[in-house]
Structures are given as C-alpha cells and as structure tokens.
Enzyme design. Structure first.
Site, PDB file in Angstrom:
ATOM      1  N   GLU A 238       0.807  -1.241  -0.027  1.00 58.74           N
ATOM      2  CA  GLU A 238       0.025  -0.019  -0.152  1.00 58.74           C
ATOM      3  C   GLU A 238       0.760   1.364  -0.126  1.00 58.74           C
ATOM      4  OE1 GLU A 238      -0.726  -2.711   1.538  1.00 58.74           O
ATOM      5  OE2 GLU A 238      -2.741  -3.307   0.960  1.00 58.74           O
TER       6      GLU A 238
ATOM      7  N   GLN B  48      -7.873  -2.410  -0.736  1.00 61.11           N
ATOM      8  CA  GLN B  48      -8.659  -3.625  -0.770  1.00 61.11           C
ATOM      9  C   GLN B  48      -9.849  -3.230   0.337  1.00 61.11           C
ATOM     10  OE1 GLN B  48      -7.361  -8.106  -0.842  1.00 61.11           O
ATOM     11  NE2 GLN B  48      -8.102  -7.351  -2.935  1.00 61.11           N
TER      12      GLN B  48
ATOM     13  N   HIS C 182     -11.698  -5.102   8.777  1.00 66.31           N
ATOM     14  CA  HIS C 182     -12.306  -5.010   7.698  1.00 66.31           C
ATOM     15  C   HIS C 182     -13.685  -4.109   7.639  1.00 66.31           C
ATOM     16  CE1 HIS C 182      -9.706  -8.626   6.999  1.00 66.31           C
ATOM     17  NE2 HIS C 182     -10.009  -8.526   5.703  1.00 66.31           N
TER      18      HIS C 182
ATOM     19  N   ALA D 236     -10.411  -0.201   3.486  1.00 67.36           N
ATOM     20  CA  ALA D 236     -10.196   1.254   3.912  1.00 67.36           C
ATOM     21  C   ALA D 236      -9.043   0.745   5.204  1.00 67.36           C
ATOM     22  CB  ALA D 236     -11.215   1.872   4.662  1.00 67.36           C
TER      23      ALA D 236
HETATM   24  C1  LIG Z   1      -1.534  -4.845   4.142  1.00 66.89           C
HETATM   25  C2  LIG Z   1      -2.727  -5.992   3.638  1.00 66.89           C
HETATM   26  N1  LIG Z   1      -3.287  -5.337   2.116  1.00 66.89           N
HETATM   27  C3  LIG Z   1      -4.071  -6.206   1.749  1.00 66.89           C
HETATM   28  C4  LIG Z   1      -4.775  -7.362   2.454  1.00 66.89           C
HETATM   29  C5  LIG Z   1      -5.922  -8.035   1.835  1.00 66.89           C
HETATM   30  N2  LIG Z   1      -5.644  -9.304   1.554  1.00 66.89           N
HETATM   31  C6  LIG Z   1      -5.745 -10.340   2.426  1.00 66.89           C
HETATM   32  S1  LIG Z   1      -5.189 -12.032   1.721  1.00 66.89           S
HETATM   33  C7  LIG Z   1      -4.440 -11.209   0.525  1.00 66.89           C
HETATM   34  C8  LIG Z   1      -3.668 -12.312  -0.402  1.00 66.89           C
HETATM   35  C9  LIG Z   1      -2.855 -12.752   0.218  1.00 66.89           C
HETATM   36  O1  LIG Z   1      -1.810 -13.559  -0.655  1.00 66.89           O
HETATM   37  P1  LIG Z   1      -0.450 -14.379   0.152  1.00 66.89           P
HETATM   38  O2  LIG Z   1       0.284 -13.624   0.952  1.00 66.89           O
HETATM   39  O3  LIG Z   1       0.029 -15.099  -1.136  1.00 66.89           O
HETATM   40  O4  LIG Z   1      -1.234 -15.591   0.854  1.00 66.89           O
HETATM   41  P2  LIG Z   1      -2.090 -16.567   0.561  1.00 66.89           P
HETATM   42  O5  LIG Z   1      -3.725 -16.044   0.458  1.00 66.89           O
HETATM   43  O6  LIG Z   1      -1.940 -17.057  -0.852  1.00 66.89           O
HETATM   44  O7  LIG Z   1      -2.096 -17.911   1.549  1.00 66.89           O
HETATM   45  C10 LIG Z   1      -4.781 -10.087   0.669  1.00 66.89           C
HETATM   46  C11 LIG Z   1      -4.298  -8.866  -0.712  1.00 66.89           C
HETATM   47  C12 LIG Z   1      -4.100  -7.589   3.708  1.00 66.89           C
HETATM   48  N3  LIG Z   1      -4.686  -8.532   4.361  1.00 66.89           N
HETATM   49  N4  LIG Z   1      -3.236  -6.883   4.043  1.00 66.89           N
END
Ligand SMILES: Cc1ncc(C[n+]2csc(CCOP(=O)(O)OP(=O)(O)O)c2C)c(N)n1
Ligand SMILES: Cc1ncc(C[n+]2csc(CCOP(=O)(O)OP(=O)(O)O)c2C)c(N)n1
Ligand SMILES: [Mg+2]
Ligand SMILES: [Mg+2]
Lengths: 348, 321, 321, 348
Positions: C58, C80, C125, C82
C-alpha cells in the site's frame, strides 16, 4: 553463511523418528482437511458462519511439518491464513477454530474476532491481525523479550507468510530486524502461486523468493511443499539450526492453492497450466500414497482415520452449536485493561 | 540545581529501568549515542544490555515491542520524531490497540513521540499526532506540559498495562526547567488547573499551556482573570474538571497546536457544548494551527501556530461577547 | 433497469477512463479479477493496459500514484479495504497531502477506501477512517451516501487537482439501488438536505444517512419532523448548510459510525456550538460507535454501531429537552 | 539475470569521453564541497540558517557520478540527504540550495520547507520528504506514467538511499514494485557505514547490501565510492542498461560519512578503525590526485577552480541575502490547489 540451497528429494526416512513424525503430521493434515471441509459446508449452508472461511487446502503438509517442530508451552507460533494444519500440529484444539468461526462466547476470541483471526498470545499462540506481514515482528519481539529475561533457552518462534505477503514493508522490516537480532525464528514462506487472484509475476520479479534470504543474511531453503517427507526434513533441520543459535531460517515452499482465496471465491482465474503443474499435487493424497506404499498404514486404517476425524469435527460443531453467543448487553465494552482509564461515551 | 523537561524524561526512564527489570528501551540511535535529543543519554552504560539501537523500521519497532509485552516486558519505544510514527501507525492502532480487547492480553508498551513545532523544523519534524491516536480505541494518550508531568507521567505510562502514546513536546525540552521534581500530584486521566480564574477558561495541553498562561498574564493587565486547564492526558480526557471550570467562568476557549480539522479542540468543545450547554455564557471558541503543513521558515512557523497574541485576541473576542 | 451503489462506482470509473486518457487504475486484484468487490469488473478488458494489479504494497501503491500524478496522470488507487490504508498512511498524509503546498505541484490522485462495517467483517475489515485523513491539511475527504453521489462524486474526485480520499461504504454496495443515475446535482463541498424537517436536525454522512432517515420515519409517527443533512464530504464540511438547518430546527444530533473520540461528529458539534450557539434550543448531541474495535459477531456488531433504535432514542432525548 | 558482481578497479579511461566526464564530475564535486562548507559556516555563525545543515562530504563522487548520467528535462531524479553534488551535476542551480537553506521566498520551496527538502517536481527533480524510503515509489510512479502515456522514450529515473534507509518498509515495497514493472531506474545505495550514529551491524545482517539485488530480481553492482573513476564507469553502465530496458539497477557504494549526520553532530561515535579504513578516503582528494597524475589539470588550474567555486558560492549567498523572506500576512495559507475546496478556519 551458507547460501540458499534447494532440497527437492523426499525425506529419506533415515532418522528413527521419521515414521512416527510422518504419521502424526499426516493425522494433523487429515483432521485439518476434514475440519475445513466442514466449515466450508457450514458456510455454504449459510446462517451459521458469518463472514468468510479461509482454508489451507493443498498447504497442509507445509503447515503441519512446521507445526510438529514446535512444542506448545515452549515455542512461539504466529500462524497465518492457511495454517489450520499447523495449528492442530502445534496443539490448538479444534474447538478454538469452531468456536471462533461460529463466534461462540466460549472461544478464545469471544465473538470479538473471527475465523483465522484467533489465538492465545499468553500461551504462545499469536492471534493474527489482517494486515499482512505484521505478525513477524510480534513473534520476534516475544523471543527478544524472553532472551532479555534470560528464559529463552532453546525455544524458537515460527510464523508464516504468503508469496503476496512478502511484498509488504512490514514483513521486510521485521525480517531484517530478526536477522540483526539473530533471533531463533523460522519464517515459512508459502508460495502458492497466487495472492488472492494475483499471480507471482505481478507480485515479485526474482526467480525464487528464497533469493531474498541472502539479502537478509539468513539461511534460506526451498522445498516441494506437496511432499510431506521433504517438508518434515526441511523444517526439522531448520528448527535444529534455529535452536542451536543459527538465527532466522527462511523456508520457501512451492505449491498451489487448491481452493479459492476464501470459500466465496471459485478461483476461476487459476489457469489450467497451474492446475496441471507439479505444485498442484494434493499433499494429502501424496502423503496417503506414501503411507500405503511404505506399508505404514493400510487402506482400512486410513479409512478409519477419516471416520475418526469426522467424528471429532462433528462432535466439536454440535457441542459449540449449543454454546452461548455473545450478548451485547452483557458484553464488557472496554478496549483498555485499565478500567479506571476507560472513558464514558459522550453522546449527550 | 535545576532539571529540564528533557532531563526529566531521561530521569524517568532511568527510574523505570532501575525499578523494573521488565523495562527496556528500543529506538534509533538511543544506545551509545543517547538519542537524537539525548533523552536516553548514558542509559546504555547505566543499564547494559537494556537499551537497544533499532534499524530504521518503525513498523517493526512497534511490532517487536508488542511481542515483547505479550511476554511480560514493558518496552519504551522512542520514535526519533513523532512525525515518523506515521510508518509505525498500523502496528500502533491495529496491533497494539486491539490486542487486549481481542485476546484479553495486556499490552504494556510506551511509545515516546517527540512532538510539536520548533523554529526551522519544517513539515516533517514538527507534527502533533495526539488526535490521530486518540481516535482509536485501546490507546492512552498523554501530553505532559510541565517538568513534573514529563517525569511522573512517563513513569505512570510505563506502569499502565495498556499501550500509552507519550507525546513529549520538543519546544519544552531545553528551556522548561524546574528546581526539582516534587511528589506525584495527579494520576493520568486527571486534568490540572494551571491557573485559577473567573472570567474565562482556556482548556489546552502540552506546550500551549505555557502560551495560554502568558496570554492570561496579558489579560490580567486588563483586569481579567483567565483560568487555564492543562488536560495532561487527551485520552482519557478529564471532562469533569473541564466542566467544573466552565461552570466557574461561563466561557471556553479550546486551544491546541495541532491542525484545525477535528482534533483535541473539537472534542473539548463538543463535550462542553453537549454536557454543559447551560453553563456557557458565550459561544465556545477554538484556536488551532492553520490548515497547512507546518512551515520551515520561522516567519511562517510563528504565524502558523497559536501565539500569545492570537490567544489573547481570541480571549478578548470571547470576553467581549 | 436499476443500478446499485457498487455498480455506480464501476460506471464512474468506466466514464473516467473513457473521458480522460490520463486516468488509470492501480490496486490489488483489480485487473482480471475485477477487484475484491468487483468494483472494476471488466474494466481491464474495456481499457486494456490501463488497469493494473498491484503487489501487496500500500505504501508503494500510493507513492507510485503520486509520482504518476506529478507527470500528469490521474490515477485511481483502490485499497482492498479502507483498513489497509493504514500501511499507506504515510504516503497519503505526508507525501500526497503536502506536495502542492510544498512544491506548487498539483497531486490529482483519488484513493478509494471500501469503508465501514458489515456483519461478520471484524476489527480489520470494517473501519471508517475519514476523520483520520480529514485531520491532515491538503486532502479532500468525500463520503457518498447515495447511488448518484457514488457516481458523480467519484467522477468529481478524479477531476479535482488535489488528493481525494473517496470513502465508499461497503454496507451500501449491493442493496442500495437507484432506477438510474440522474444529473449531477451538487458539487463536492456542498451538503444535501436528505429529508426536510422542523423539530430537529441530524447531521450525518455515508451509510448512517439511511439509518437516520429510518429513525426520522419512526419519529414521524410521534408527529416529529426530523431534518436529515447528508454532508457528502466531511472535508470540506458544508458548515453553512448545517447552520441553516439548525436555524430551522434548533436541535442537533451529529451522527457517525466511526469511533467516538474526535472524528466527524466532534467537528460538527463544535462548529455549530461555536458559530450558531444561539440557534440551539437544546444541547447538541453526538452518537457514534462504541469505543472498542469493531466486533466480528453480528450480535455485537449491531450493538457497536448506531442503529435506528439508538438513533431514535437519542432523538427522543433531544426533543424531550 | 546476472548476479551481483563487484567492480573495484578504477575507470579505465578507454572511453573517449572519460576524461571530460571525469573533469565535469570533479567540478560538480568541488562546487558541492565548497557550497556545503559555506552553508556549514553560516550555520555555525548562527542566525541566518534556522534548522539543520546536512552535507555530503565524502559522498560527492558517488553522487556526482550518478548525476552526470542524468539529463535535466528528460530524466527524473529523486536525490536524498547527501546529494548536493548529484543535484549540481543534474543541473539544479546552487541558488535553489542557498534560497532553500535561507528560506528565501524566491526559492523553489518559498520558505515553506527547508535545506535538503527541495526540488522542482514538474521539472523532474523530486522534493524529498523526510520519511526515508518514500521517494523511490514516487520516482517509479513518474516513470510508470510516462511509459503509460507513451512518452518515456529512453528516459530513466534515479534516486538515492542510505544504508539505514534500506531498512524501511517503504523502500522495500517500492524496490519490489519497480522490479515487477521493470522500470528504468537507478537506485544508488550509499553505504557510508552509519545511519546517524547507528553502525551497519545494528542495521542489517547481510554481508553486502548488494546481496538484496537478486532478491528483487534486479541488477546489482558494488563500487568503491571514494573512486570517482570507478563510480563514473559503474553508473554509466547502469544508465546504459536501464535505458536499454534492463530494468532497475541497484548500485551500492562503499564509503564513510566524512561529516556529522548534520552540522550539529560531531560524529564522535565513529571509531578510528572506520576513520582509518579504505572507505575513509576523501573522494575529492582522490579525484584531485588522479587529475594531477594523469596531467589533466595542473595544481594552478585546480587552485583556480576552487577560487571560481568560492566566487560562485559567495555571489549566490550575497544575492540571496538581499532577497525577501516569507511574510505570514502575504502568505497564501492554502494546502489545496482547488481554492474553492479550501475551508475557512473554525475558531469562533
Ligand atoms: C496490508 C494488506 N493489504 C491487503 C490485504 C488483503 N488481503 C488479504 S489476503 C490477501 C492475499 C494474500 O496472498 P498471499 O500472501 O500469497 O497468501 P495466500 O492467500 O496465498 O495464502 C490480500 C491481498 C491484507 N490482508 N493486508
Ligand atoms: C522513517 C524515518 N525514520 C527515521 C528518520 C530519522 N532519520 C533521518 S536521517 C536518519 C539516518 C539515515 O541514515 P542513512 O539512511 O544511512 O543515510 P545517511 O544519513 O547515512 O546518508 C534517520 C534515522 C527518518 N528520516 N525517517
Ligand atoms: Mg499466495
Ligand atoms: Mg548511512
């Protein structure tokens, strides 16, 4: 310091305790799979589970192999999204999972937080917040404090991150800090090829995330995360090195997420090429096959294990279903442990 | 012998380290160097192995303090400037502030924020972030204005089993002095009548307490007695003491150095308007900095923040009403 | 044919991309996948090479948008949730918000924050961060409550030559519908009388506008006519429209979903108390969420935020006065 | 992609344009040194300069060698704390520096920001904010936008960071993003062994910060930053690769900060071992020696260059001293470019 090496071959099984470790890890994986299938079913049925369900399908071997290296009451664990198997291996009762998903007042989160956002920090199990990357420094800090108090002994910490989570500044800062402090911590990086819908090529540009280990000055190892034997060996060695003062250990697992990001997601964006790739093997089926091939279990015993797991899960769910849900009128609406510092609300 | 506001902060950390082995210090350049402002001078020598230089990683600094607190430690984290806590923001408001409520685990960490404006410091070494942190549930925000409070409130902060954001004002570091540190007078959560009065109340905190007192002096020449309330902590905010003062004077000026939208002055005015409407003989007033980043050049900086003259002018408007 | 609040956000981005080649979209999972909430569905196909998936970074997402804006682009960044803007916080408040004032360089970026609570979303969230961003000079904060505003205010945000924090409420995404998008009615900076009344004014914004309208319905049964003011943007805040309404009704309830310390409701009440003290026939009131993180379980979540019944109860107290 | 290589030997001088580039870089270094000595003197004299003075003493070669690769009006530059030499090489008039330090209304920052926090973003020179690590993503974004608009051509961007700044999450996120987007950007990492008072061993645990290049999937090169010839060669090659589509280039310079963190700091914490080390060579003296040895300049010419630089600096300072300072009553106190969206202040 040794550079990143790659271990692809499966656990040799030389060590005397390999078979029992393999068996117990398999049981944890199986129970996790059955539990998460049940949670998914409850989610789809609707009503009972509010919010999402996030499963570790395909990641059980990698997660459990780490979990079995950790000793509850001694080691510190900061699991992430897809670590149901690791949690079970570490010793988190499945009741904690069911109670948190159903929001039961009896669970560790008392309905205040849900699903994967659960833990018992005072017992060494950190409760992840959603912001990816931010648990590593917390686990590191717990180890740091114990060492400072002279009661670390040969305890270690462990936490997980995904391919996407490695892009967070929080993860970088914590990894670097853990390396500077040479803390005994295992960082398992599950590269399941996707972050939600985002493929690796939009997430990072290095060939293998393990290439980052050298940049932090820590040990780095890659493993085929669909191969329980290989995972057990890699994490056992990493734990040994960490307990012996070798500092942070970065273990990168190669696999494919075999489910949606959450149960709401059909993952239609995952291309067939990925689904046909090596990483797409189901680690549970692979482990099962090996158990049968090695003659450690027969088909009937495997079948019975599933039945047993289902019984446990069904018992847990029916038990929790009868438990009280949070009541806003009985709730203690205080964000501070110091009651004398809590403000009244100024509405009139 | 006399002691400055900055020395009081050092002394309090000395006492905290001496009294409680669970206390340790973590921050950039705080060990051998003694910190950018020397607030930890010699503490590394006096307490070997308990004062640590951190990498330039505010997020990890706070995260590690939280993990340490879970294991029973009571870390004090020094941000080199309050402004840089913006990159440790997430760990503070989402990890530290929610830990107790989510998991029933106390989080006794103290985060020191060298805050507020000084001439020539510019937009990124002058900020006052108390309102940002006070908005989030689960944090205690203290803003000492005196040498004694700098000392006692830091010790109290370390003793509290919740995350405390300790806002120390850089403008007071060197030239605010006391003969010595007296006994602890008030607990965190209680405001102080810095000057009694009858005609109007200024509610303020941190460095602005002293500007308010000077403005009160000025209005005394016109025969007005201005009461000055030093909040000491902005969360919790001691509404009772504020209301009691307004009950005496009937007039309120909420004064702060931070940006004008929202913030402490809005919270003060809205509490008084809601809870003591009929005690007010005049509309409550607010005075904050201007709504721009904090300027570098002293000519601009002096005009950006409230000053004795703008405070006095506001008081006159308030009294004329 | 009808259009939802969420579809309006997609349509506005479609129009922005169609009208201005300088516009591009950057955010996690917004390209092929169309975003976690599908707010950018198919836009990557309709505008090839202008919708980009971002890494989970971010801070870098916002920084890159700022750099792009310096070069004349008008990026729209999707967070994704706030809640995750907390790790992009520094680039927003210290880089984007200060760029114009420091360097005379406009910074036309729009940051979309899927905001607010929904059942089962929990502490990370569900957050409403408008007050956090509004505190900083150099940002415009918009909080659309209707399908039309979701559409027009997003287009207006992209057209503004300053950084705009666009707070879209997830609770309204699917079930808030309009038959079609009418003409643009008001510019950013002007509030809207969502419901005219004579006995009391509720000033609110975003999803709480609809709870306020329901509470107003309820009080109509008792013969009270409640005026509801929809702020539309919390910074700038349309003080004139607020004061004009309070002049009509003499009673104010400031309503918001965010945390109780500070925030929009404190700013509303303190402006009214300061600038329209004598228009008030009763002490102004505030209603916010409770001062804890936002709970996961619906039983708790429903009680944590203001509801029709708590709003109605507050109005009755206000009217009884 | 090639792994990090190390270039220690000095520029060979084979390239026809090596001598003129060396000479002009030397002049930029010299002017920067003279200017910063003057600013330091003004600071110590007191009164005229409010706030701090941060100099690049010892870092001029590394900074200038990058600056001469950049073309003002075409390339984008995001200098940091110790880049006075690079700024001059890039084409920033020293008047911008003097006016910003003295807070003159005539300067690019108009007294609103000071010292090193200056630039002209619309002309390609970014104005750093203090938060370390946060400029890389901004430079990357500018390049990204140009490429999107189809007007990037073979322009590149460049920015600097220190050993300490590499520990920031912001730097990591931006580095990774720049690599994913394969942007033409040079990232110069000046490892001057200290971050304020903090030595490398408290800042990172890898052997060489260039070890991080592979983890980002970018080119990485290390250079002796006290050797102007070597720096010129390394940055010239990096610029070539970047302009040719080779993506981000990480250049790590080894040196020692030859001044305090700021002029207020006596740097007494720097141990003699460091002061006696190779990195402690004064790059300006080293370059001077080479000029004389190669016979490119004689002592008299060098002397005259210093005199010329002093004239320029003194002229600039005396000119600026007569210029207007900001006036709060004439100041336009508006943080938004959209005047219609500016709020009045609500004080009564
Ligand atoms: C700082 C942050 N930005 C966005 C999100 C939203 N988000 C939750 S899970 C995810 C994807 C995570 O991917 P990965 O780290 O590869 O883990 P996986 O789900 O594949 O196990 C995102 C973008 C978040 N939780 N934290
Ligand atoms: C995020 C952040 N934290 C802290 C600071 C305070 N600070 C300013 S310069 C500095 C040291 C920088 O060291 P390095 O990156 O090695 O650059 P150098 O000064 O050696 O050129 C620090 C800690 C800052 N500017 N930004
Ligand atoms: Mg993944
Ligand atoms: Mg350095």
């Amino acid at each position: 310091m040794s550079l990143a090496e790659t271990i692809q071959h499966s656990g040799t099984g030389q060590e005397a305790d390999f078979r029992p470790r393999f068996l117990s890890a398999y049981q944890h994986m199986l129970l996790a799979r059955v539990l998460e299938e049940k949670l998914g079913a409850l989610y789809r049925a609707g009503g009972r589970i509010v919010g999402g369900v996030y499963v570790g399908k395909g990641q059980e071997a990698f997660s459990a192999a780490l979990g079995v290296q950790l000793q509850k009451g001694k080691d510190i664990y900061g699991p992430l999204i897809r670590d149901q198997a690791g949690r079970i291996a570490y010793g988190e009762p499945i009741l904690d999972a069911v109670r948190t998903y159903l929001g039961a007042l009896t669970g560790p989160m008392r309905g205040r937080d849900g699903n994967i956002h659960r833990g018992r920090p005072q017992e060494g199990l950190m409760a992840m917040i959603s912001h990816l990357g931010s648990m590593l420094s917390v686990v590191a800090g717990a180890l740091f404090a114990r060492r400072l108090a002279g009661r670390l002994g040969d305890a270690i910490g462990a936490t997980s991150i995904g391919d996407g989570g490695t892009s967070t500044g929080s993860f970088h800062e914590a990894m670097n800090m853990a390396a500077v402090e040479k803390l005994p911590i295992i960082v398992s990086v599950a590269n399941n090829q996707f972050a939600y819908s985002t493929p690796n090529n939009r997430q990072f540009a290095c060939e293998n995330l393990v290439d980052r280990a050298a940049g932090y000055g820590v040990e780095g190892v890659t493993v085929d995360a669909t191969d329980l034997g290989a995972c057990l060996e890699v994490f056992q060695q990493a734990a040994k090195r960490a307990r012996a003062g070798g500092g942070p250990q970065m273990i990168v697992g190669r696999l494919l997420r075999l489910a949606g990001h959450g149960e709401h997601d059909d993952a239609s964006y995952i291309p067939d090429t990925a689904k046909k790739g090596l990483g797409a093997r189901d680690c549970l089926a692979v482990a099962e096959q090996r158990l049968l091939d090695e003659g450690w279990l027969n088909a009937a015993e495997v079948k019975e294990m599933y039945a047993e797991a289902r019984r446990k899960v069904d018992q847990a769910v029916s038990k929790v279903s009868k438990e009280p849900l949070p009541d806003p009128f009985k709730e203690n609406w205080q964000a501070l442990s110091s009651a004398d510092l809590v403000e009244g609300q100024h509405e009139a | 012998m006399s002691i400055t506001y900055l020395e009081a902060i050092r002394e309090a950390q000395y006492e905290a380290l001496r009294h409680d082995p669970a206390v340790f210090l973590y921050g950039q350049d705080i060990s051998t160097f003694g910190g950018a402002f020397k607030a930890t001078k010699n503490l590394d020598k006096e307490f070997p192995g308990r004062v640590f230089d951190a990498p330039i990683s505010e997020d990890a600094m706070v995260g590690m303090a939280i993990g340490a607190a879970v294991e029973g430690a009571r870390p004090i984290v020094e941000m080199q400037f309050a402004d840089f806590s913006s990159v440790g923001f997430n760990q503070i408001v989402n990890q530290a502030a929610t830990l107790y409520w989510r998991t029933n685990t106390p989080c006794p960490i103290t985060i020191r924020l060298p805050s507020g404006g000084t001439a020539g410091s510019g937009p990124f070494h002058s900020q006052s972030m108390e309102a940002i942190y006070a908005h989030y549930p689960g944090l205690v925000i203290v803003t000492p204005a005196t040498v004694e409070d700098a000392y006692w409130m830091l010790l109290d902060s370390v003793a509290i089993n919740d995350p405390v954001i300790y806002c120390e004002h850089k403008f007071l570091y060197y030239h605010l002095k006391a003969d010595q540190i007296g006994d602890r007078e008030l607990p965190i959560g209680k405001a102080r009548i810095a000057r009694p009065g009858r005609h109007a109340t200024i509610v303020t905190y941190s460095a602005m307490v002293h500007e308010a007192l000077r403005a009160a002096e000025e209005l005394q020449l016109d025969g007005y007695q201005i009461e000055v309330v030093d909040l000491r902590s902005v969360k919790p905010m001691d509404t009772d003491t504020i209301l009691a003062s307004v009950a005496r004077t009937g007039r309120l000026l909420a004064l702060g150095e931070a940006f004008p939208w929202g913030g402490v002055t809005a919270e003060i005015v809205s509490r008084v308007a809601s809870e003591a409407f009929h005690l007010l003989d005049a509309p409550p007033m607010r005075l904050n900095s201007k709504d721009t980043p904090i300027p570098y050049h002293p000519n601009l900086w002096k005009a950006h923040r409230p000053t004795v003259s703008t405070i006095a002018a506001a008081l006159r408007r308030l009294l004329r009403y």
